[in-house]
Write a protein that holds these residues in place. Sequence first.
Motif, PDB file in Angstrom:
ATOM      1  N   ARG A 465       0.842  -1.198   0.000  1.00 42.97           N
ATOM      2  CA  ARG A 465       0.000   0.000   0.000  1.00 42.97           C
ATOM      3  C   ARG A 465       0.876   1.245   0.000  1.00 42.97           C
ATOM      4  N   GLY A 466       0.451   2.237  -0.759  1.00 45.09           N
ATOM      5  CA  GLY A 466       1.287   3.408  -0.999  1.00 45.09           C
ATOM      6  C   GLY A 466       1.879   3.398  -2.394  1.00 45.09           C
ATOM      7  N   SER A 467       1.843   2.224  -3.055  1.00 45.05           N
ATOM      8  CA  SER A 467       2.355   2.130  -4.421  1.00 45.05           C
ATOM      9  C   SER A 467       1.412   2.844  -5.385  1.00 45.05           C
ATOM     10  N   SER A 468       1.990   3.359  -6.462  1.00 48.92           N
ATOM     11  CA  SER A 468       1.173   3.937  -7.520  1.00 48.92           C
ATOM     12  C   SER A 468       0.654   2.811  -8.408  1.00 48.92           C
ATOM     13  N   SER A 469      -0.116   3.154  -9.426  1.00 47.99           N
ATOM     14  CA  SER A 469      -0.637   2.212 -10.418  1.00 47.99           C
ATOM     15  C   SER A 469      -1.822   1.398  -9.926  1.00 47.99           C
ATOM     16  N   TYR A 470      -2.308   1.688  -8.731  1.00 44.03           N
ATOM     17  CA  TYR A 470      -3.460   0.968  -8.192  1.00 44.03           C
ATOM     18  C   TYR A 470      -4.586   1.921  -7.788  1.00 44.03           C
ATOM     19  N   GLY A 471      -4.533   3.153  -8.250  1.00 40.83           N
ATOM     20  CA  GLY A 471      -5.543   4.129  -7.887  1.00 40.83           C
ATOM     21  C   GLY A 471      -5.112   4.990  -6.714  1.00 40.83           C
ATOM     22  N   GLU A 472      -5.725   6.165  -6.599  1.00 34.77           N
ATOM     23  CA  GLU A 472      -5.287   7.133  -5.592  1.00 34.77           C
ATOM     24  C   GLU A 472      -5.566   6.668  -4.166  1.00 34.77           C
ATOM     25  N   LYS A 473      -6.682   5.979  -3.939  1.00 35.50           N
ATOM     26  CA  LYS A 473      -6.999   5.512  -2.588  1.00 35.50           C
ATOM     27  C   LYS A 473      -5.899   4.588  -2.081  1.00 35.50           C
ATOM     28  N   PHE A 474      -5.456   3.657  -2.915  1.00 36.52           N
ATOM     29  CA  PHE A 474      -4.387   2.738  -2.536  1.00 36.52           C
ATOM     30  C   PHE A 474      -3.075   3.500  -2.362  1.00 36.52           C
TER      31      PHE A 474
END
Length: 674
Positions: A465-474
């Motif tokens: 969690r905190g990674s990009s590419s998975y949507g802003e909420k993630f």
Amino acid sequence: MKRTTCLLVVLLSFCIGVFAQQKRAMTFEDVLAIKSVSDAQVSPDGKWVAYVVTSTDMKENANDADVWLVSTAGGDPIRLTTSKKNDTQPRWSPDGKRIAFISAREEKPQIFLISPFGGEAEKLTDSKSGVQSLQWAPDGNRIAYIAQQEPTPEEEKKQKDKDDAQVIDKNFKFSRIWVIDVNTKKPRELVKGEYGASDPQWSPTGRLVAFVTHPTPKADDGSLSDIWVIDVESGKQRKLTNNEGPDNAPRWSPDSRQIAFSSRVKSGDIGQQKLMIVDAEGGTPREVPQGFEYQAGPAKWAADGRTIYFNANVRTTSQLFSVPAAGGAAKQVSNITGVIGQATLSRDGAVIAFTKSDTQHADDVYVSKTLPIAEPIKLTDHNPQARELALGASEVIRWKGKDGMEIEGIVIYPVGYQQGKRYPTLASIHGGPSGAWTQSFPSSWGNFGHVWAGKGWVSFYPNVRGSSSYGEKFMLANVRDWGGGDYQDIQTGLDHLIAKGIADPDKLGQAGWSYGGYMTAWTLTQTNRFKAVMVGAGLTNMFSMYSTNDLQRTLEGYFGDQPWNDVEAYRRASAMTFIKQAKTPTLILHGASDTRVPPGQAQELYMGLRKNGVPVEMVLFPREPHGLQEPRHRLDKMRREYAWFSKYVLGVEVPDPKPAKEEKKSEEKPSQNQ
């Protein structure tokens, strides 16, 4: 007897044939030998692609980038430049008869022009400070370029006399926009002011230039960008955006009436930027596409102005999307297993060029002449030697975090992997913290998974969690929670691999660089499940990190405030707070000239471990910034890391490596162009 002899000959021939077909394990030297292929630029008529190939020169201890050319109809690529210095950023003239590029072959980088069809490169600029980027005018007679303010005669004298005391946050040297006449080679400074200017974009009429400004050259002010427009003849300029957050990448519509750009409402370097469109005369921007889950890259307008194309990272891949300029839903127009670079379109949009890689293949140049992109056409093959290498199979896996959140990652299995057999496993943590591991070819000093595979290891790449590419909420799920849910995501991921019978729970290691280094430093103070770790350019004391690094706004975005206003938030997330709990043998690697994560962060961790009797080794790489640049340092880093994990995870001592051998020059034949 004769029959027996014949049979032996047949068997021997068969064995030799099988042996010849066997592949060998990938080595650290192989990693450096992989050529990087990037920046694919399709010609206006769609018949050619110019691009950059970067190779490693061990003798010079440097990288060497050259401009290449390939026909979209197929055929052998042509090497346009042969300078031993970097030649980059090839850009086609509007008529397709010349290519401008930036070369470092002289003391300062300059713009050169070359015909793609023969002849030598001709120097265009003579900037004292060096050229950073360029953009052709639509008429093909002018080029806008970025160069830093040139030193005054008084400043040059002081530099020569070493009378060079620096006053912090004063006397900035700003980047400026210049325009040069291609025929007369006469430059003039177009954009002046007490701010930095970048990314000049000509309007299709050639009358206006849109550009991006920053209040200072400091990295911490990178999120305070705005977009301006200037009249090239009169010099009259106006501010187009008035937004607290960053506004970047202005791109004109074909009729010069609109500008698409990337924007985020709030400042600070966290959160996704959105694709916006604003009237070129000013007004209220509108979002396109609305509600898009991922972060859209820079806009590429279709020739008719009705459609906008953009790249976006989607989980472990990157894809090309389209959206109606008038508004509407985004449509994915590629279905790539792997990663594609920024796409460029021919003038009529009939040809799309890009680079592409996946976990089994390094980057090469591809084109597509249809949308959606189904089977792109491969045009180049710059790393044929990779076919000799035994590579590990890869897989994207998913598991549940401790709180039930779905987490994803990539696994590269050992060469010859046998199901049911457990293997030593290395968890590699990405930087950012909003980076992400993708299905690209792992061939860098920071990611050499196929070398580990050849040595019998599992490589585990969790996108916590905190990674990009998975949507802003993630992406924002680790705000005010560094070392919390993200740390648990790594542990539950390893638990998942152990439960599946893949990872050996008694042979685990962890490594990371930058935020990955932070997470690894944090990990060694929270658990003793790892036999060894490597902390690369890692953040260890968030309080001291805040004032000594170059991105205070980023830390404020993640921690919610400045450290003296919330001491507990910074103390709780610091590995140094819990240093007495650490027991894991630790290798610390750091660039000696790192300003993003200053070397003091490594020194604090080193002393804390040393004073508490934990096996530790610290290595500083002279001259290196946040990422390692020099090939010999890169090679040393990989070898040293492998030796550390071999010793403490496997109990195997690896001999000190021999000095790096000089690599043979490429056998690829250059053209007559220089």
